[in-house]
Design an enzyme around this catalytic site. Structure first.
Site, short mmCIF file in Angstrom:
data_model
loop_
_atom_site.label_atom_id
_atom_site.label_comp_id
_atom_site.label_asym_id
_atom_site.label_seq_id
_atom_site.Cartn_x
_atom_site.Cartn_y
_atom_site.Cartn_z
N HIS A 132 8.98 -9.15 8.96
CA HIS A 132 7.49 -8.67 8.05
C HIS A 132 8.01 -8.02 6.79
O HIS A 132 8.24 -8.95 5.76
CB HIS A 132 6.93 -7.31 8.91
CG HIS A 132 5.84 -6.83 8.27
ND1 HIS A 132 5.09 -6.07 9.10
CD2 HIS A 132 5.23 -6.96 7.27
CE1 HIS A 132 3.92 -5.86 8.43
NE2 HIS A 132 4.15 -6.42 7.14
N ASN A 161 0.76 -1.26 0.06
CA ASN A 161 0.07 0.00 0.05
C ASN A 161 0.88 1.13 -0.07
O ASN A 161 1.76 1.36 0.49
CB ASN A 161 -0.97 -0.09 1.16
CG ASN A 161 -0.15 -0.37 2.37
OD1 ASN A 161 0.58 0.21 3.10
ND2 ASN A 161 -0.57 -1.55 2.89
N ASP A 194 -2.15 -1.21 7.29
CA ASP A 194 -1.18 -0.47 7.73
C ASP A 194 -1.29 1.09 8.14
O ASP A 194 -0.17 1.54 8.27
CB ASP A 194 -0.05 -0.92 6.97
CG ASP A 194 0.10 -2.53 6.78
OD1 ASP A 194 0.45 -3.12 8.08
OD2 ASP A 194 0.12 -2.88 5.87
N HIS A 252 4.64 0.60 1.39
CA HIS A 252 4.76 -0.44 1.95
C HIS A 252 4.52 -1.53 0.91
O HIS A 252 3.45 -1.65 0.58
CB HIS A 252 4.12 -0.57 3.30
CG HIS A 252 3.87 -2.04 3.96
ND1 HIS A 252 5.13 -2.44 4.13
CD2 HIS A 252 2.92 -2.80 4.11
CE1 HIS A 252 4.85 -4.02 4.80
NE2 HIS A 252 3.20 -3.87 4.56
N SER A 258 -6.16 0.88 4.59
CA SER A 258 -5.13 -0.01 4.74
C SER A 258 -5.04 -0.27 6.17
O SER A 258 -5.03 0.46 6.90
CB SER A 258 -3.99 0.32 4.11
OG SER A 258 -2.92 -0.52 4.55
N TYR A 273 24.10 14.70 -10.89
CA TYR A 273 23.40 13.78 -11.76
C TYR A 273 21.94 14.60 -12.21
O TYR A 273 21.37 15.31 -11.50
CB TYR A 273 23.06 12.70 -10.93
CG TYR A 273 22.48 11.63 -11.63
CD1 TYR A 273 23.13 10.59 -12.30
CD2 TYR A 273 21.14 11.52 -11.60
CE1 TYR A 273 22.57 9.60 -13.11
CE2 TYR A 273 20.23 10.43 -12.26
CZ TYR A 273 21.25 9.53 -13.07
OH TYR A 273 20.49 8.59 -13.59
N SER A 315 -8.14 -1.17 2.14
CA SER A 315 -7.59 -2.53 2.68
C SER A 315 -8.23 -3.59 1.54
O SER A 315 -9.25 -3.72 1.37
CB SER A 315 -7.96 -2.87 3.98
OG SER A 315 -7.40 -4.04 4.60
N ASP A 358 23.47 5.79 -4.01
CA ASP A 358 22.75 6.66 -4.73
C ASP A 358 21.49 7.17 -3.91
O ASP A 358 21.16 8.28 -4.10
CB ASP A 358 22.58 6.53 -6.23
CG ASP A 358 23.54 6.23 -7.04
OD1 ASP A 358 24.85 7.07 -6.92
OD2 ASP A 358 23.84 5.67 -8.33
N HIS A 369 5.61 -5.95 0.17
CA HIS A 369 6.14 -7.40 0.80
C HIS A 369 7.05 -7.90 -0.52
O HIS A 369 7.17 -8.98 -1.09
CB HIS A 369 5.20 -8.39 0.92
CG HIS A 369 4.42 -8.24 2.12
ND1 HIS A 369 3.94 -9.29 2.88
CD2 HIS A 369 4.10 -7.05 2.86
CE1 HIS A 369 3.20 -8.75 3.75
NE2 HIS A 369 3.32 -7.58 3.97
#
Lengths: 234, 234, 234, 234
Positions: D169, D29, D76, D95, D74, D227, D45, D120, D97
């Site tokens: 996690h 999310n 989270d 976030h 969500s 850059y 969610s 960087d 996984h």
């Protein structure tokens, strides 16, 4: 190769790196040289590939002075120039952060020649540079990166191993044209991937015997090559 | 299978290798044999797959003499011919540098039969050749590669393990047709990948028990097979 | 779920396994059960996914007797039936040779619960069966595979860990519907992949603390779940 | 950034995570904050990405109270809020996984800075949180996850390392905008992948020298950056 053919070839080489999955976002850059004109064409710095056109390619002289184009050249330009200066037969240079070749660079291990795929392209292990000194990092960092690469090779002017790993950074490859440099970058990544799997399967794996190494390199290169079609020099 | 069906089947088998991600650029080649006509059809050397047509497939006799086609045959032709000569039931041969099978070849380790996926296709570990001697490399290299492969198998004429790894090089697979050879090359790569992960998870992993190995091989092969549909011989 | 809805759901679950890259060629199979009708719908054996339609799905009774369809059912049918018999809440079963889950099965190691992704779906390590005895392999092999799976779980009838690895073979997953079983197979492969990387990075990595494991499982499952939307039971 | 621009930016950031292969199903999310309005916009969610529109994005106040939208935010959210509270320059949080970053989190190892790609973006190793205590898990789990992340950083309010791994996690990343947070999540996964390969090739690999690390970070960040193009702040 003369401008504007070179400009187009450099664009194409940059896009080939993207198509082959070697670059993430704007990482990576390819360039080409017109030795007749004393000009280098290179990807602009930090510009997305999706919208890049031949007009965005920056043209500089051999000292890195911008001659054509309104954008800043890649921040790695000075490394490219050093490679062109060292290898008179280099017509193109490609730099990526392709993930397996970069992992070997980060591990500071040369990629051993474990097999014929490697030997077909690189006539020996792909070497890794020494670490730069704090002074080399502080000033002219990109040029010194090129110097560290060239130090790995003798002054013969021939590129039997058209690639090197910069310690803690990533690979640089070169070739007779921008397309050839990009091609070598793609092969290097495959070779790096297979070498990583090889040491995972057999941590003590031995490199290829010299005879077989030479056999494969010469099947593809030089006057006795018999791979491919006669009209195809590679 | 007779020409021109064979020619088309060989083209298809080569393209299947590309579709399945087993080849990079022009690496890899598949061939087929017409035993009735004494002819072999094989991919031309170093020609891009994107533009290849059935007309580009080169036809040779069993000594490798070109009978039809204007292009050079794959430089690995002599290896294919040796395999056809040894295995009377082989109708097709496929050679790739697929990355995980090549890694096992580079590691010079046979692929152990760790699971039923392997056992479904290969009735034992996939063996790896001995290194060629300098003399075998110097002259008739590709033929001697084929000889080294065939030495791994007895003279029974049956291909219970239709694949071998050439040490420091890459895999060769065969099958009843060009399509079957390409299919086996795809399976071999998956089996090689899973075996690499297996030794990463458990370096001392044990091969499958003989009973289970036989059970799975015979579920798919021979007179007691019961996998698939009755009209489907595989 | 009643036929023909079940038949369509089973087709969809099989195709989901393909879309998610879990199957190669015809490997893998998903099924569903209509407990009201005493019928199981399953993929036919060795039929390509590209051309499969709902009409190809084979319907059997709970003893594996074909009731509808002209094709042979998957050779793994007896394993599916055993799972349905053991878990009254299982409405679908999915079996694949997905490469990382299979590697754990080949390594004969349960997949430890290293993280919350695992805990969200599997309330404990994913277990691996004992090896079958030669007698269990020789007769009723597929049924005995199912028995070995069910022996890993108690008789509670609840599937807090809807997956198991068959030693030297591959995973079986189940769920409330065929779609849910396929979903669990996809998650299992991701969990197996991350667990493989985890032990590569830290061979002595420790499993998740029990409190965190329960917290995540219960965030998604049971009466106190608060992940997702209220109308979405999962 | 004000609503509804923020809402659209949050949708886009979530979709970027999908496009780059960082999320499976509904995992992951991204959110954004309007500090002027005291509002946070976040993914709902457990809603599929394929059908998500800007109207589905949930808007809450800085305490997590839903202000706009009919879906649950969500799960989270409280972690995101804690990060916004700690880092005044954070305009977005992402976030996922993603599999390699998650593997490092599961291995409970900070990702060492092995190379310039890492340098960087992240001016030091990417840290991993301490395990939460059973009490921190039992109540206000998601908020305590955020507290554990913020404890890794000092109170300077600057995000020189805009990412952290939650032990057992997965990663959380942040940035000046939702797009920037998603961008950092993509880079983090690539860096995590290369670091995993690096330790596989050389288990004792050393991190980058401090001088080179600073050189690369400052090439892209701060007043001396060179850059990219002048009009492009990154």
């Amino acid at each position: 190769m003369l401008l504007p053919t070179l400009r187009q070839a450099v664009l194409e080489a940059n896009l080939e790196l993207v198509r082959r999955g070697l670059v993430l976002y704007t990482f990576g850059n390819a360039s080409g040289i017109s030795r007749e004109e004393g000009l280098v064409a290179i990807k602009p710095s930090g510009v997305p590939y999706e919208t890049m056109s031949a007009a965005d390619i920056v043209v500089t002289d051999l000292n890195g002075q911008v001659m054509e184009g309104t954008l800043r050249p890649s921040s790695d330009l000075a490394t490219h120039l050093e490679i062109y200066s060292h290898f008179p037969d280099a017509g193109g240079v490609a730099h990526t952060h392709s993930e397996f070749a970069t992992a070997w660079a980060q591990a500071r291990r040369p990629i051993p020649c474990f097999g014929t795929t490697h030997a077909d392209y690189f006539n020996g292990p792909v070497p890794v540079t020494a670490d730069l000194t704090p002074a080399e990092i502080a000033s002219d960092y990109e040029k010194n990166t090129g110097v560290a690469i060239c130090r790995l090779f003798d002054r013969s002017g021939k590129s039997h191993i058209p690639a090197a790993l910069v310690a803690g950074h990533a690979p640089f490859c070169w070739g007779s044209t921008p397309a050839d440099a990009a091609h070598n970058a793609v092969i290097l990544e495959s070779v790096a991937r297979m070498a990583c799997y090889t040491v995972s399967i057999a941590p003590q794996a031995m490199p290829l015997a010299r005879e077989l190494h030479d056999k494969h390199f010469l099947r593809k290169h030089g006057s006795t090559a018999y791979y491919g079609q006669p009209q195809n020099p590679k």
